[in-house]
Write a protein that holds these residues in place. Structure first.
Motif, mmCIF file in Angstrom:
data_model
loop_
_atom_site.group_PDB
_atom_site.id
_atom_site.type_symbol
_atom_site.label_atom_id
_atom_site.label_comp_id
_atom_site.label_asym_id
_atom_site.label_seq_id
_atom_site.Cartn_x
_atom_site.Cartn_y
_atom_site.Cartn_z
ATOM 1 N N ASP A 80 32.384 -66.028 30.579
ATOM 2 C CA ASP A 80 33.663 -65.787 29.908
ATOM 3 C C ASP A 80 33.514 -65.865 28.394
ATOM 4 N N GLU A 81 32.737 -66.833 27.930
ATOM 5 C CA GLU A 81 32.520 -66.968 26.488
ATOM 6 C C GLU A 81 31.725 -65.785 25.948
ATOM 7 N N GLN A 82 30.750 -65.313 26.732
ATOM 8 C CA GLN A 82 29.983 -64.138 26.307
ATOM 9 C C GLN A 82 30.889 -62.917 26.196
ATOM 10 N N HIS A 83 31.765 -62.747 27.183
ATOM 11 C CA HIS A 83 32.717 -61.634 27.138
ATOM 12 C C HIS A 83 33.577 -61.715 25.877
ATOM 13 N N LYS A 84 34.075 -62.918 25.571
ATOM 14 C CA LYS A 84 34.957 -63.084 24.416
ATOM 15 C C LYS A 84 34.225 -62.778 23.117
ATOM 16 N N ARG A 85 33.015 -63.307 22.958
ATOM 17 C CA ARG A 85 32.248 -63.036 21.734
ATOM 18 C C ARG A 85 31.953 -61.542 21.597
ATOM 19 N N LEU A 86 31.619 -60.924 22.724
ATOM 20 C CA LEU A 86 31.308 -59.493 22.715
ATOM 21 C C LEU A 86 32.521 -58.675 22.293
ATOM 22 N N VAL A 87 33.670 -58.957 22.904
ATOM 23 C CA VAL A 87 34.888 -58.209 22.592
ATOM 24 C C VAL A 87 35.301 -58.436 21.136
ATOM 25 N N ASP A 88 35.202 -59.675 20.663
ATOM 26 C CA ASP A 88 35.559 -59.969 19.267
ATOM 27 C C ASP A 88 34.691 -59.155 18.310
ATOM 28 N N ALA A 89 33.393 -59.051 18.618
ATOM 29 C CA ALA A 89 32.479 -58.296 17.756
ATOM 30 C C ALA A 89 32.829 -56.804 17.766
ATOM 31 N N ILE A 90 33.154 -56.284 18.945
ATOM 32 C CA ILE A 90 33.504 -54.861 19.056
ATOM 33 C C ILE A 90 34.776 -54.564 18.277
ATOM 34 N N MET A 134 25.841 -58.435 23.701
ATOM 35 C CA MET A 134 25.631 -57.698 24.952
ATOM 36 C C MET A 134 24.229 -57.963 25.489
ATOM 37 N N GLN A 135 23.250 -58.071 24.590
ATOM 38 C CA GLN A 135 21.886 -58.376 25.015
ATOM 39 C C GLN A 135 21.832 -59.746 25.694
ATOM 40 N N GLU A 136 22.476 -60.746 25.108
ATOM 41 C CA GLU A 136 22.530 -62.077 25.711
ATOM 42 C C GLU A 136 23.216 -62.025 27.070
#
Length: 239
Positions: free
Chosen positions: A195-205, A217-219
């Protein structure tokens, strides 16, 4: 729309003319193709040859045949190659790990392009999917939402070739390892890593931060690959 062709390479020439008309915009999504008889007369070939080409296009999802024999250009041309590509990847007899490596490379590139292309509407849709993930408890539904998130990012890349191959690779993984998304969601119910990876990814996008989107996304893909290998080993032990 159609012209006379050489009967020596009738199949290829008929196919090329139909594809050419789609690419030129003379045939659009949802448009009806002329009747088989009219096409045969226009190109100077027999109806069985026309029918053979149309059947091939139907198998590829490029046209849809309805009751009564009428043929229409698919409304979903962008995604029509996912099924055939998934079959081709399966026939290649690649391992789950090799397939995931392909998917990872494509997902990472899609994340980069999504960050470049993200619109306010895209941002709102990404946030909505994340919000649903945060409150959903059912693992199967969470798995479906996870799929929705990756599909959305893939479409935001605005590259149909990338999206189709990525989706085919993802579909093949799910076909080989039944319930893999639900399994991943079950594994992370006690820890919020994904969930945290999804959030960081979406924030970056949303921030148009391409470098961070690639990194996150790589992580995420490394983490997913770990779960896929774990699930594959469990399935082998149970056989």
């Amino acid at each position: 729309m159609f012209r006379q062709i050489s009967k020596e390479n009738a199949f290829d020439e008929i196919l090329n003319q139909i594809i050419e008309n789609i690419r030129a915009g003379r045939l659009k999504k949802g448009d009806a193709l002329p009747a088989e008889r009219a096409m045969a007369e226009a190109m100077g070939v027999s109806r069985p040859v026309i029918r053979e080409v149309l059947r091939s296009l139907s198998l590829l999802g490029i046209i849809k045949t309805v009751h009564g024999g009428a043929n229409y250009i698919s409304e979903d041309l962008e995604n029509c190659m996912i099924g055939p590509l998934s079959i081709l990847l399966q026939l290649n007899n690649s391992s789950v790990q090799q397939n995931q490596q392909l998917r990872s490379a494509l997902e990472i590139q899609c994340a980069k392009l999504a960050a470049r292309n993200c619109s306010p509407i895209d941002a709102a849709e990404l946030k909505l999917i994340l919000a649903k993930l945060e409150v959903e408890q059912d693992e199967q539904i969470r798995g479906d939402l996870d799929r929705d998130l990756h599909i959305k990012i893939g479409k935001m890349a605005n590259n149909p070739m990338l999206f189709n191959v990525m989706s085919a690779a993802s579909q093949l993984t799910e076909n080989i390892i039944t319930g893999i998304r639900a399994y991943i969601m079950q594994k992370q119910m006690s820890v919020t890593e994904i969930d945290e990876q999804h959030k960081r990814l979406v924030d970056a996008i949303i921030a148009h931060d391409e470098e961070s989107a690639v990194r996150y996304m790589q992580e995420h893909m490394i983490n997913i690959e770990k779960y896929i290998e774990e699930r594959a080993e469990m399935m082998q032990e149970n056989q």
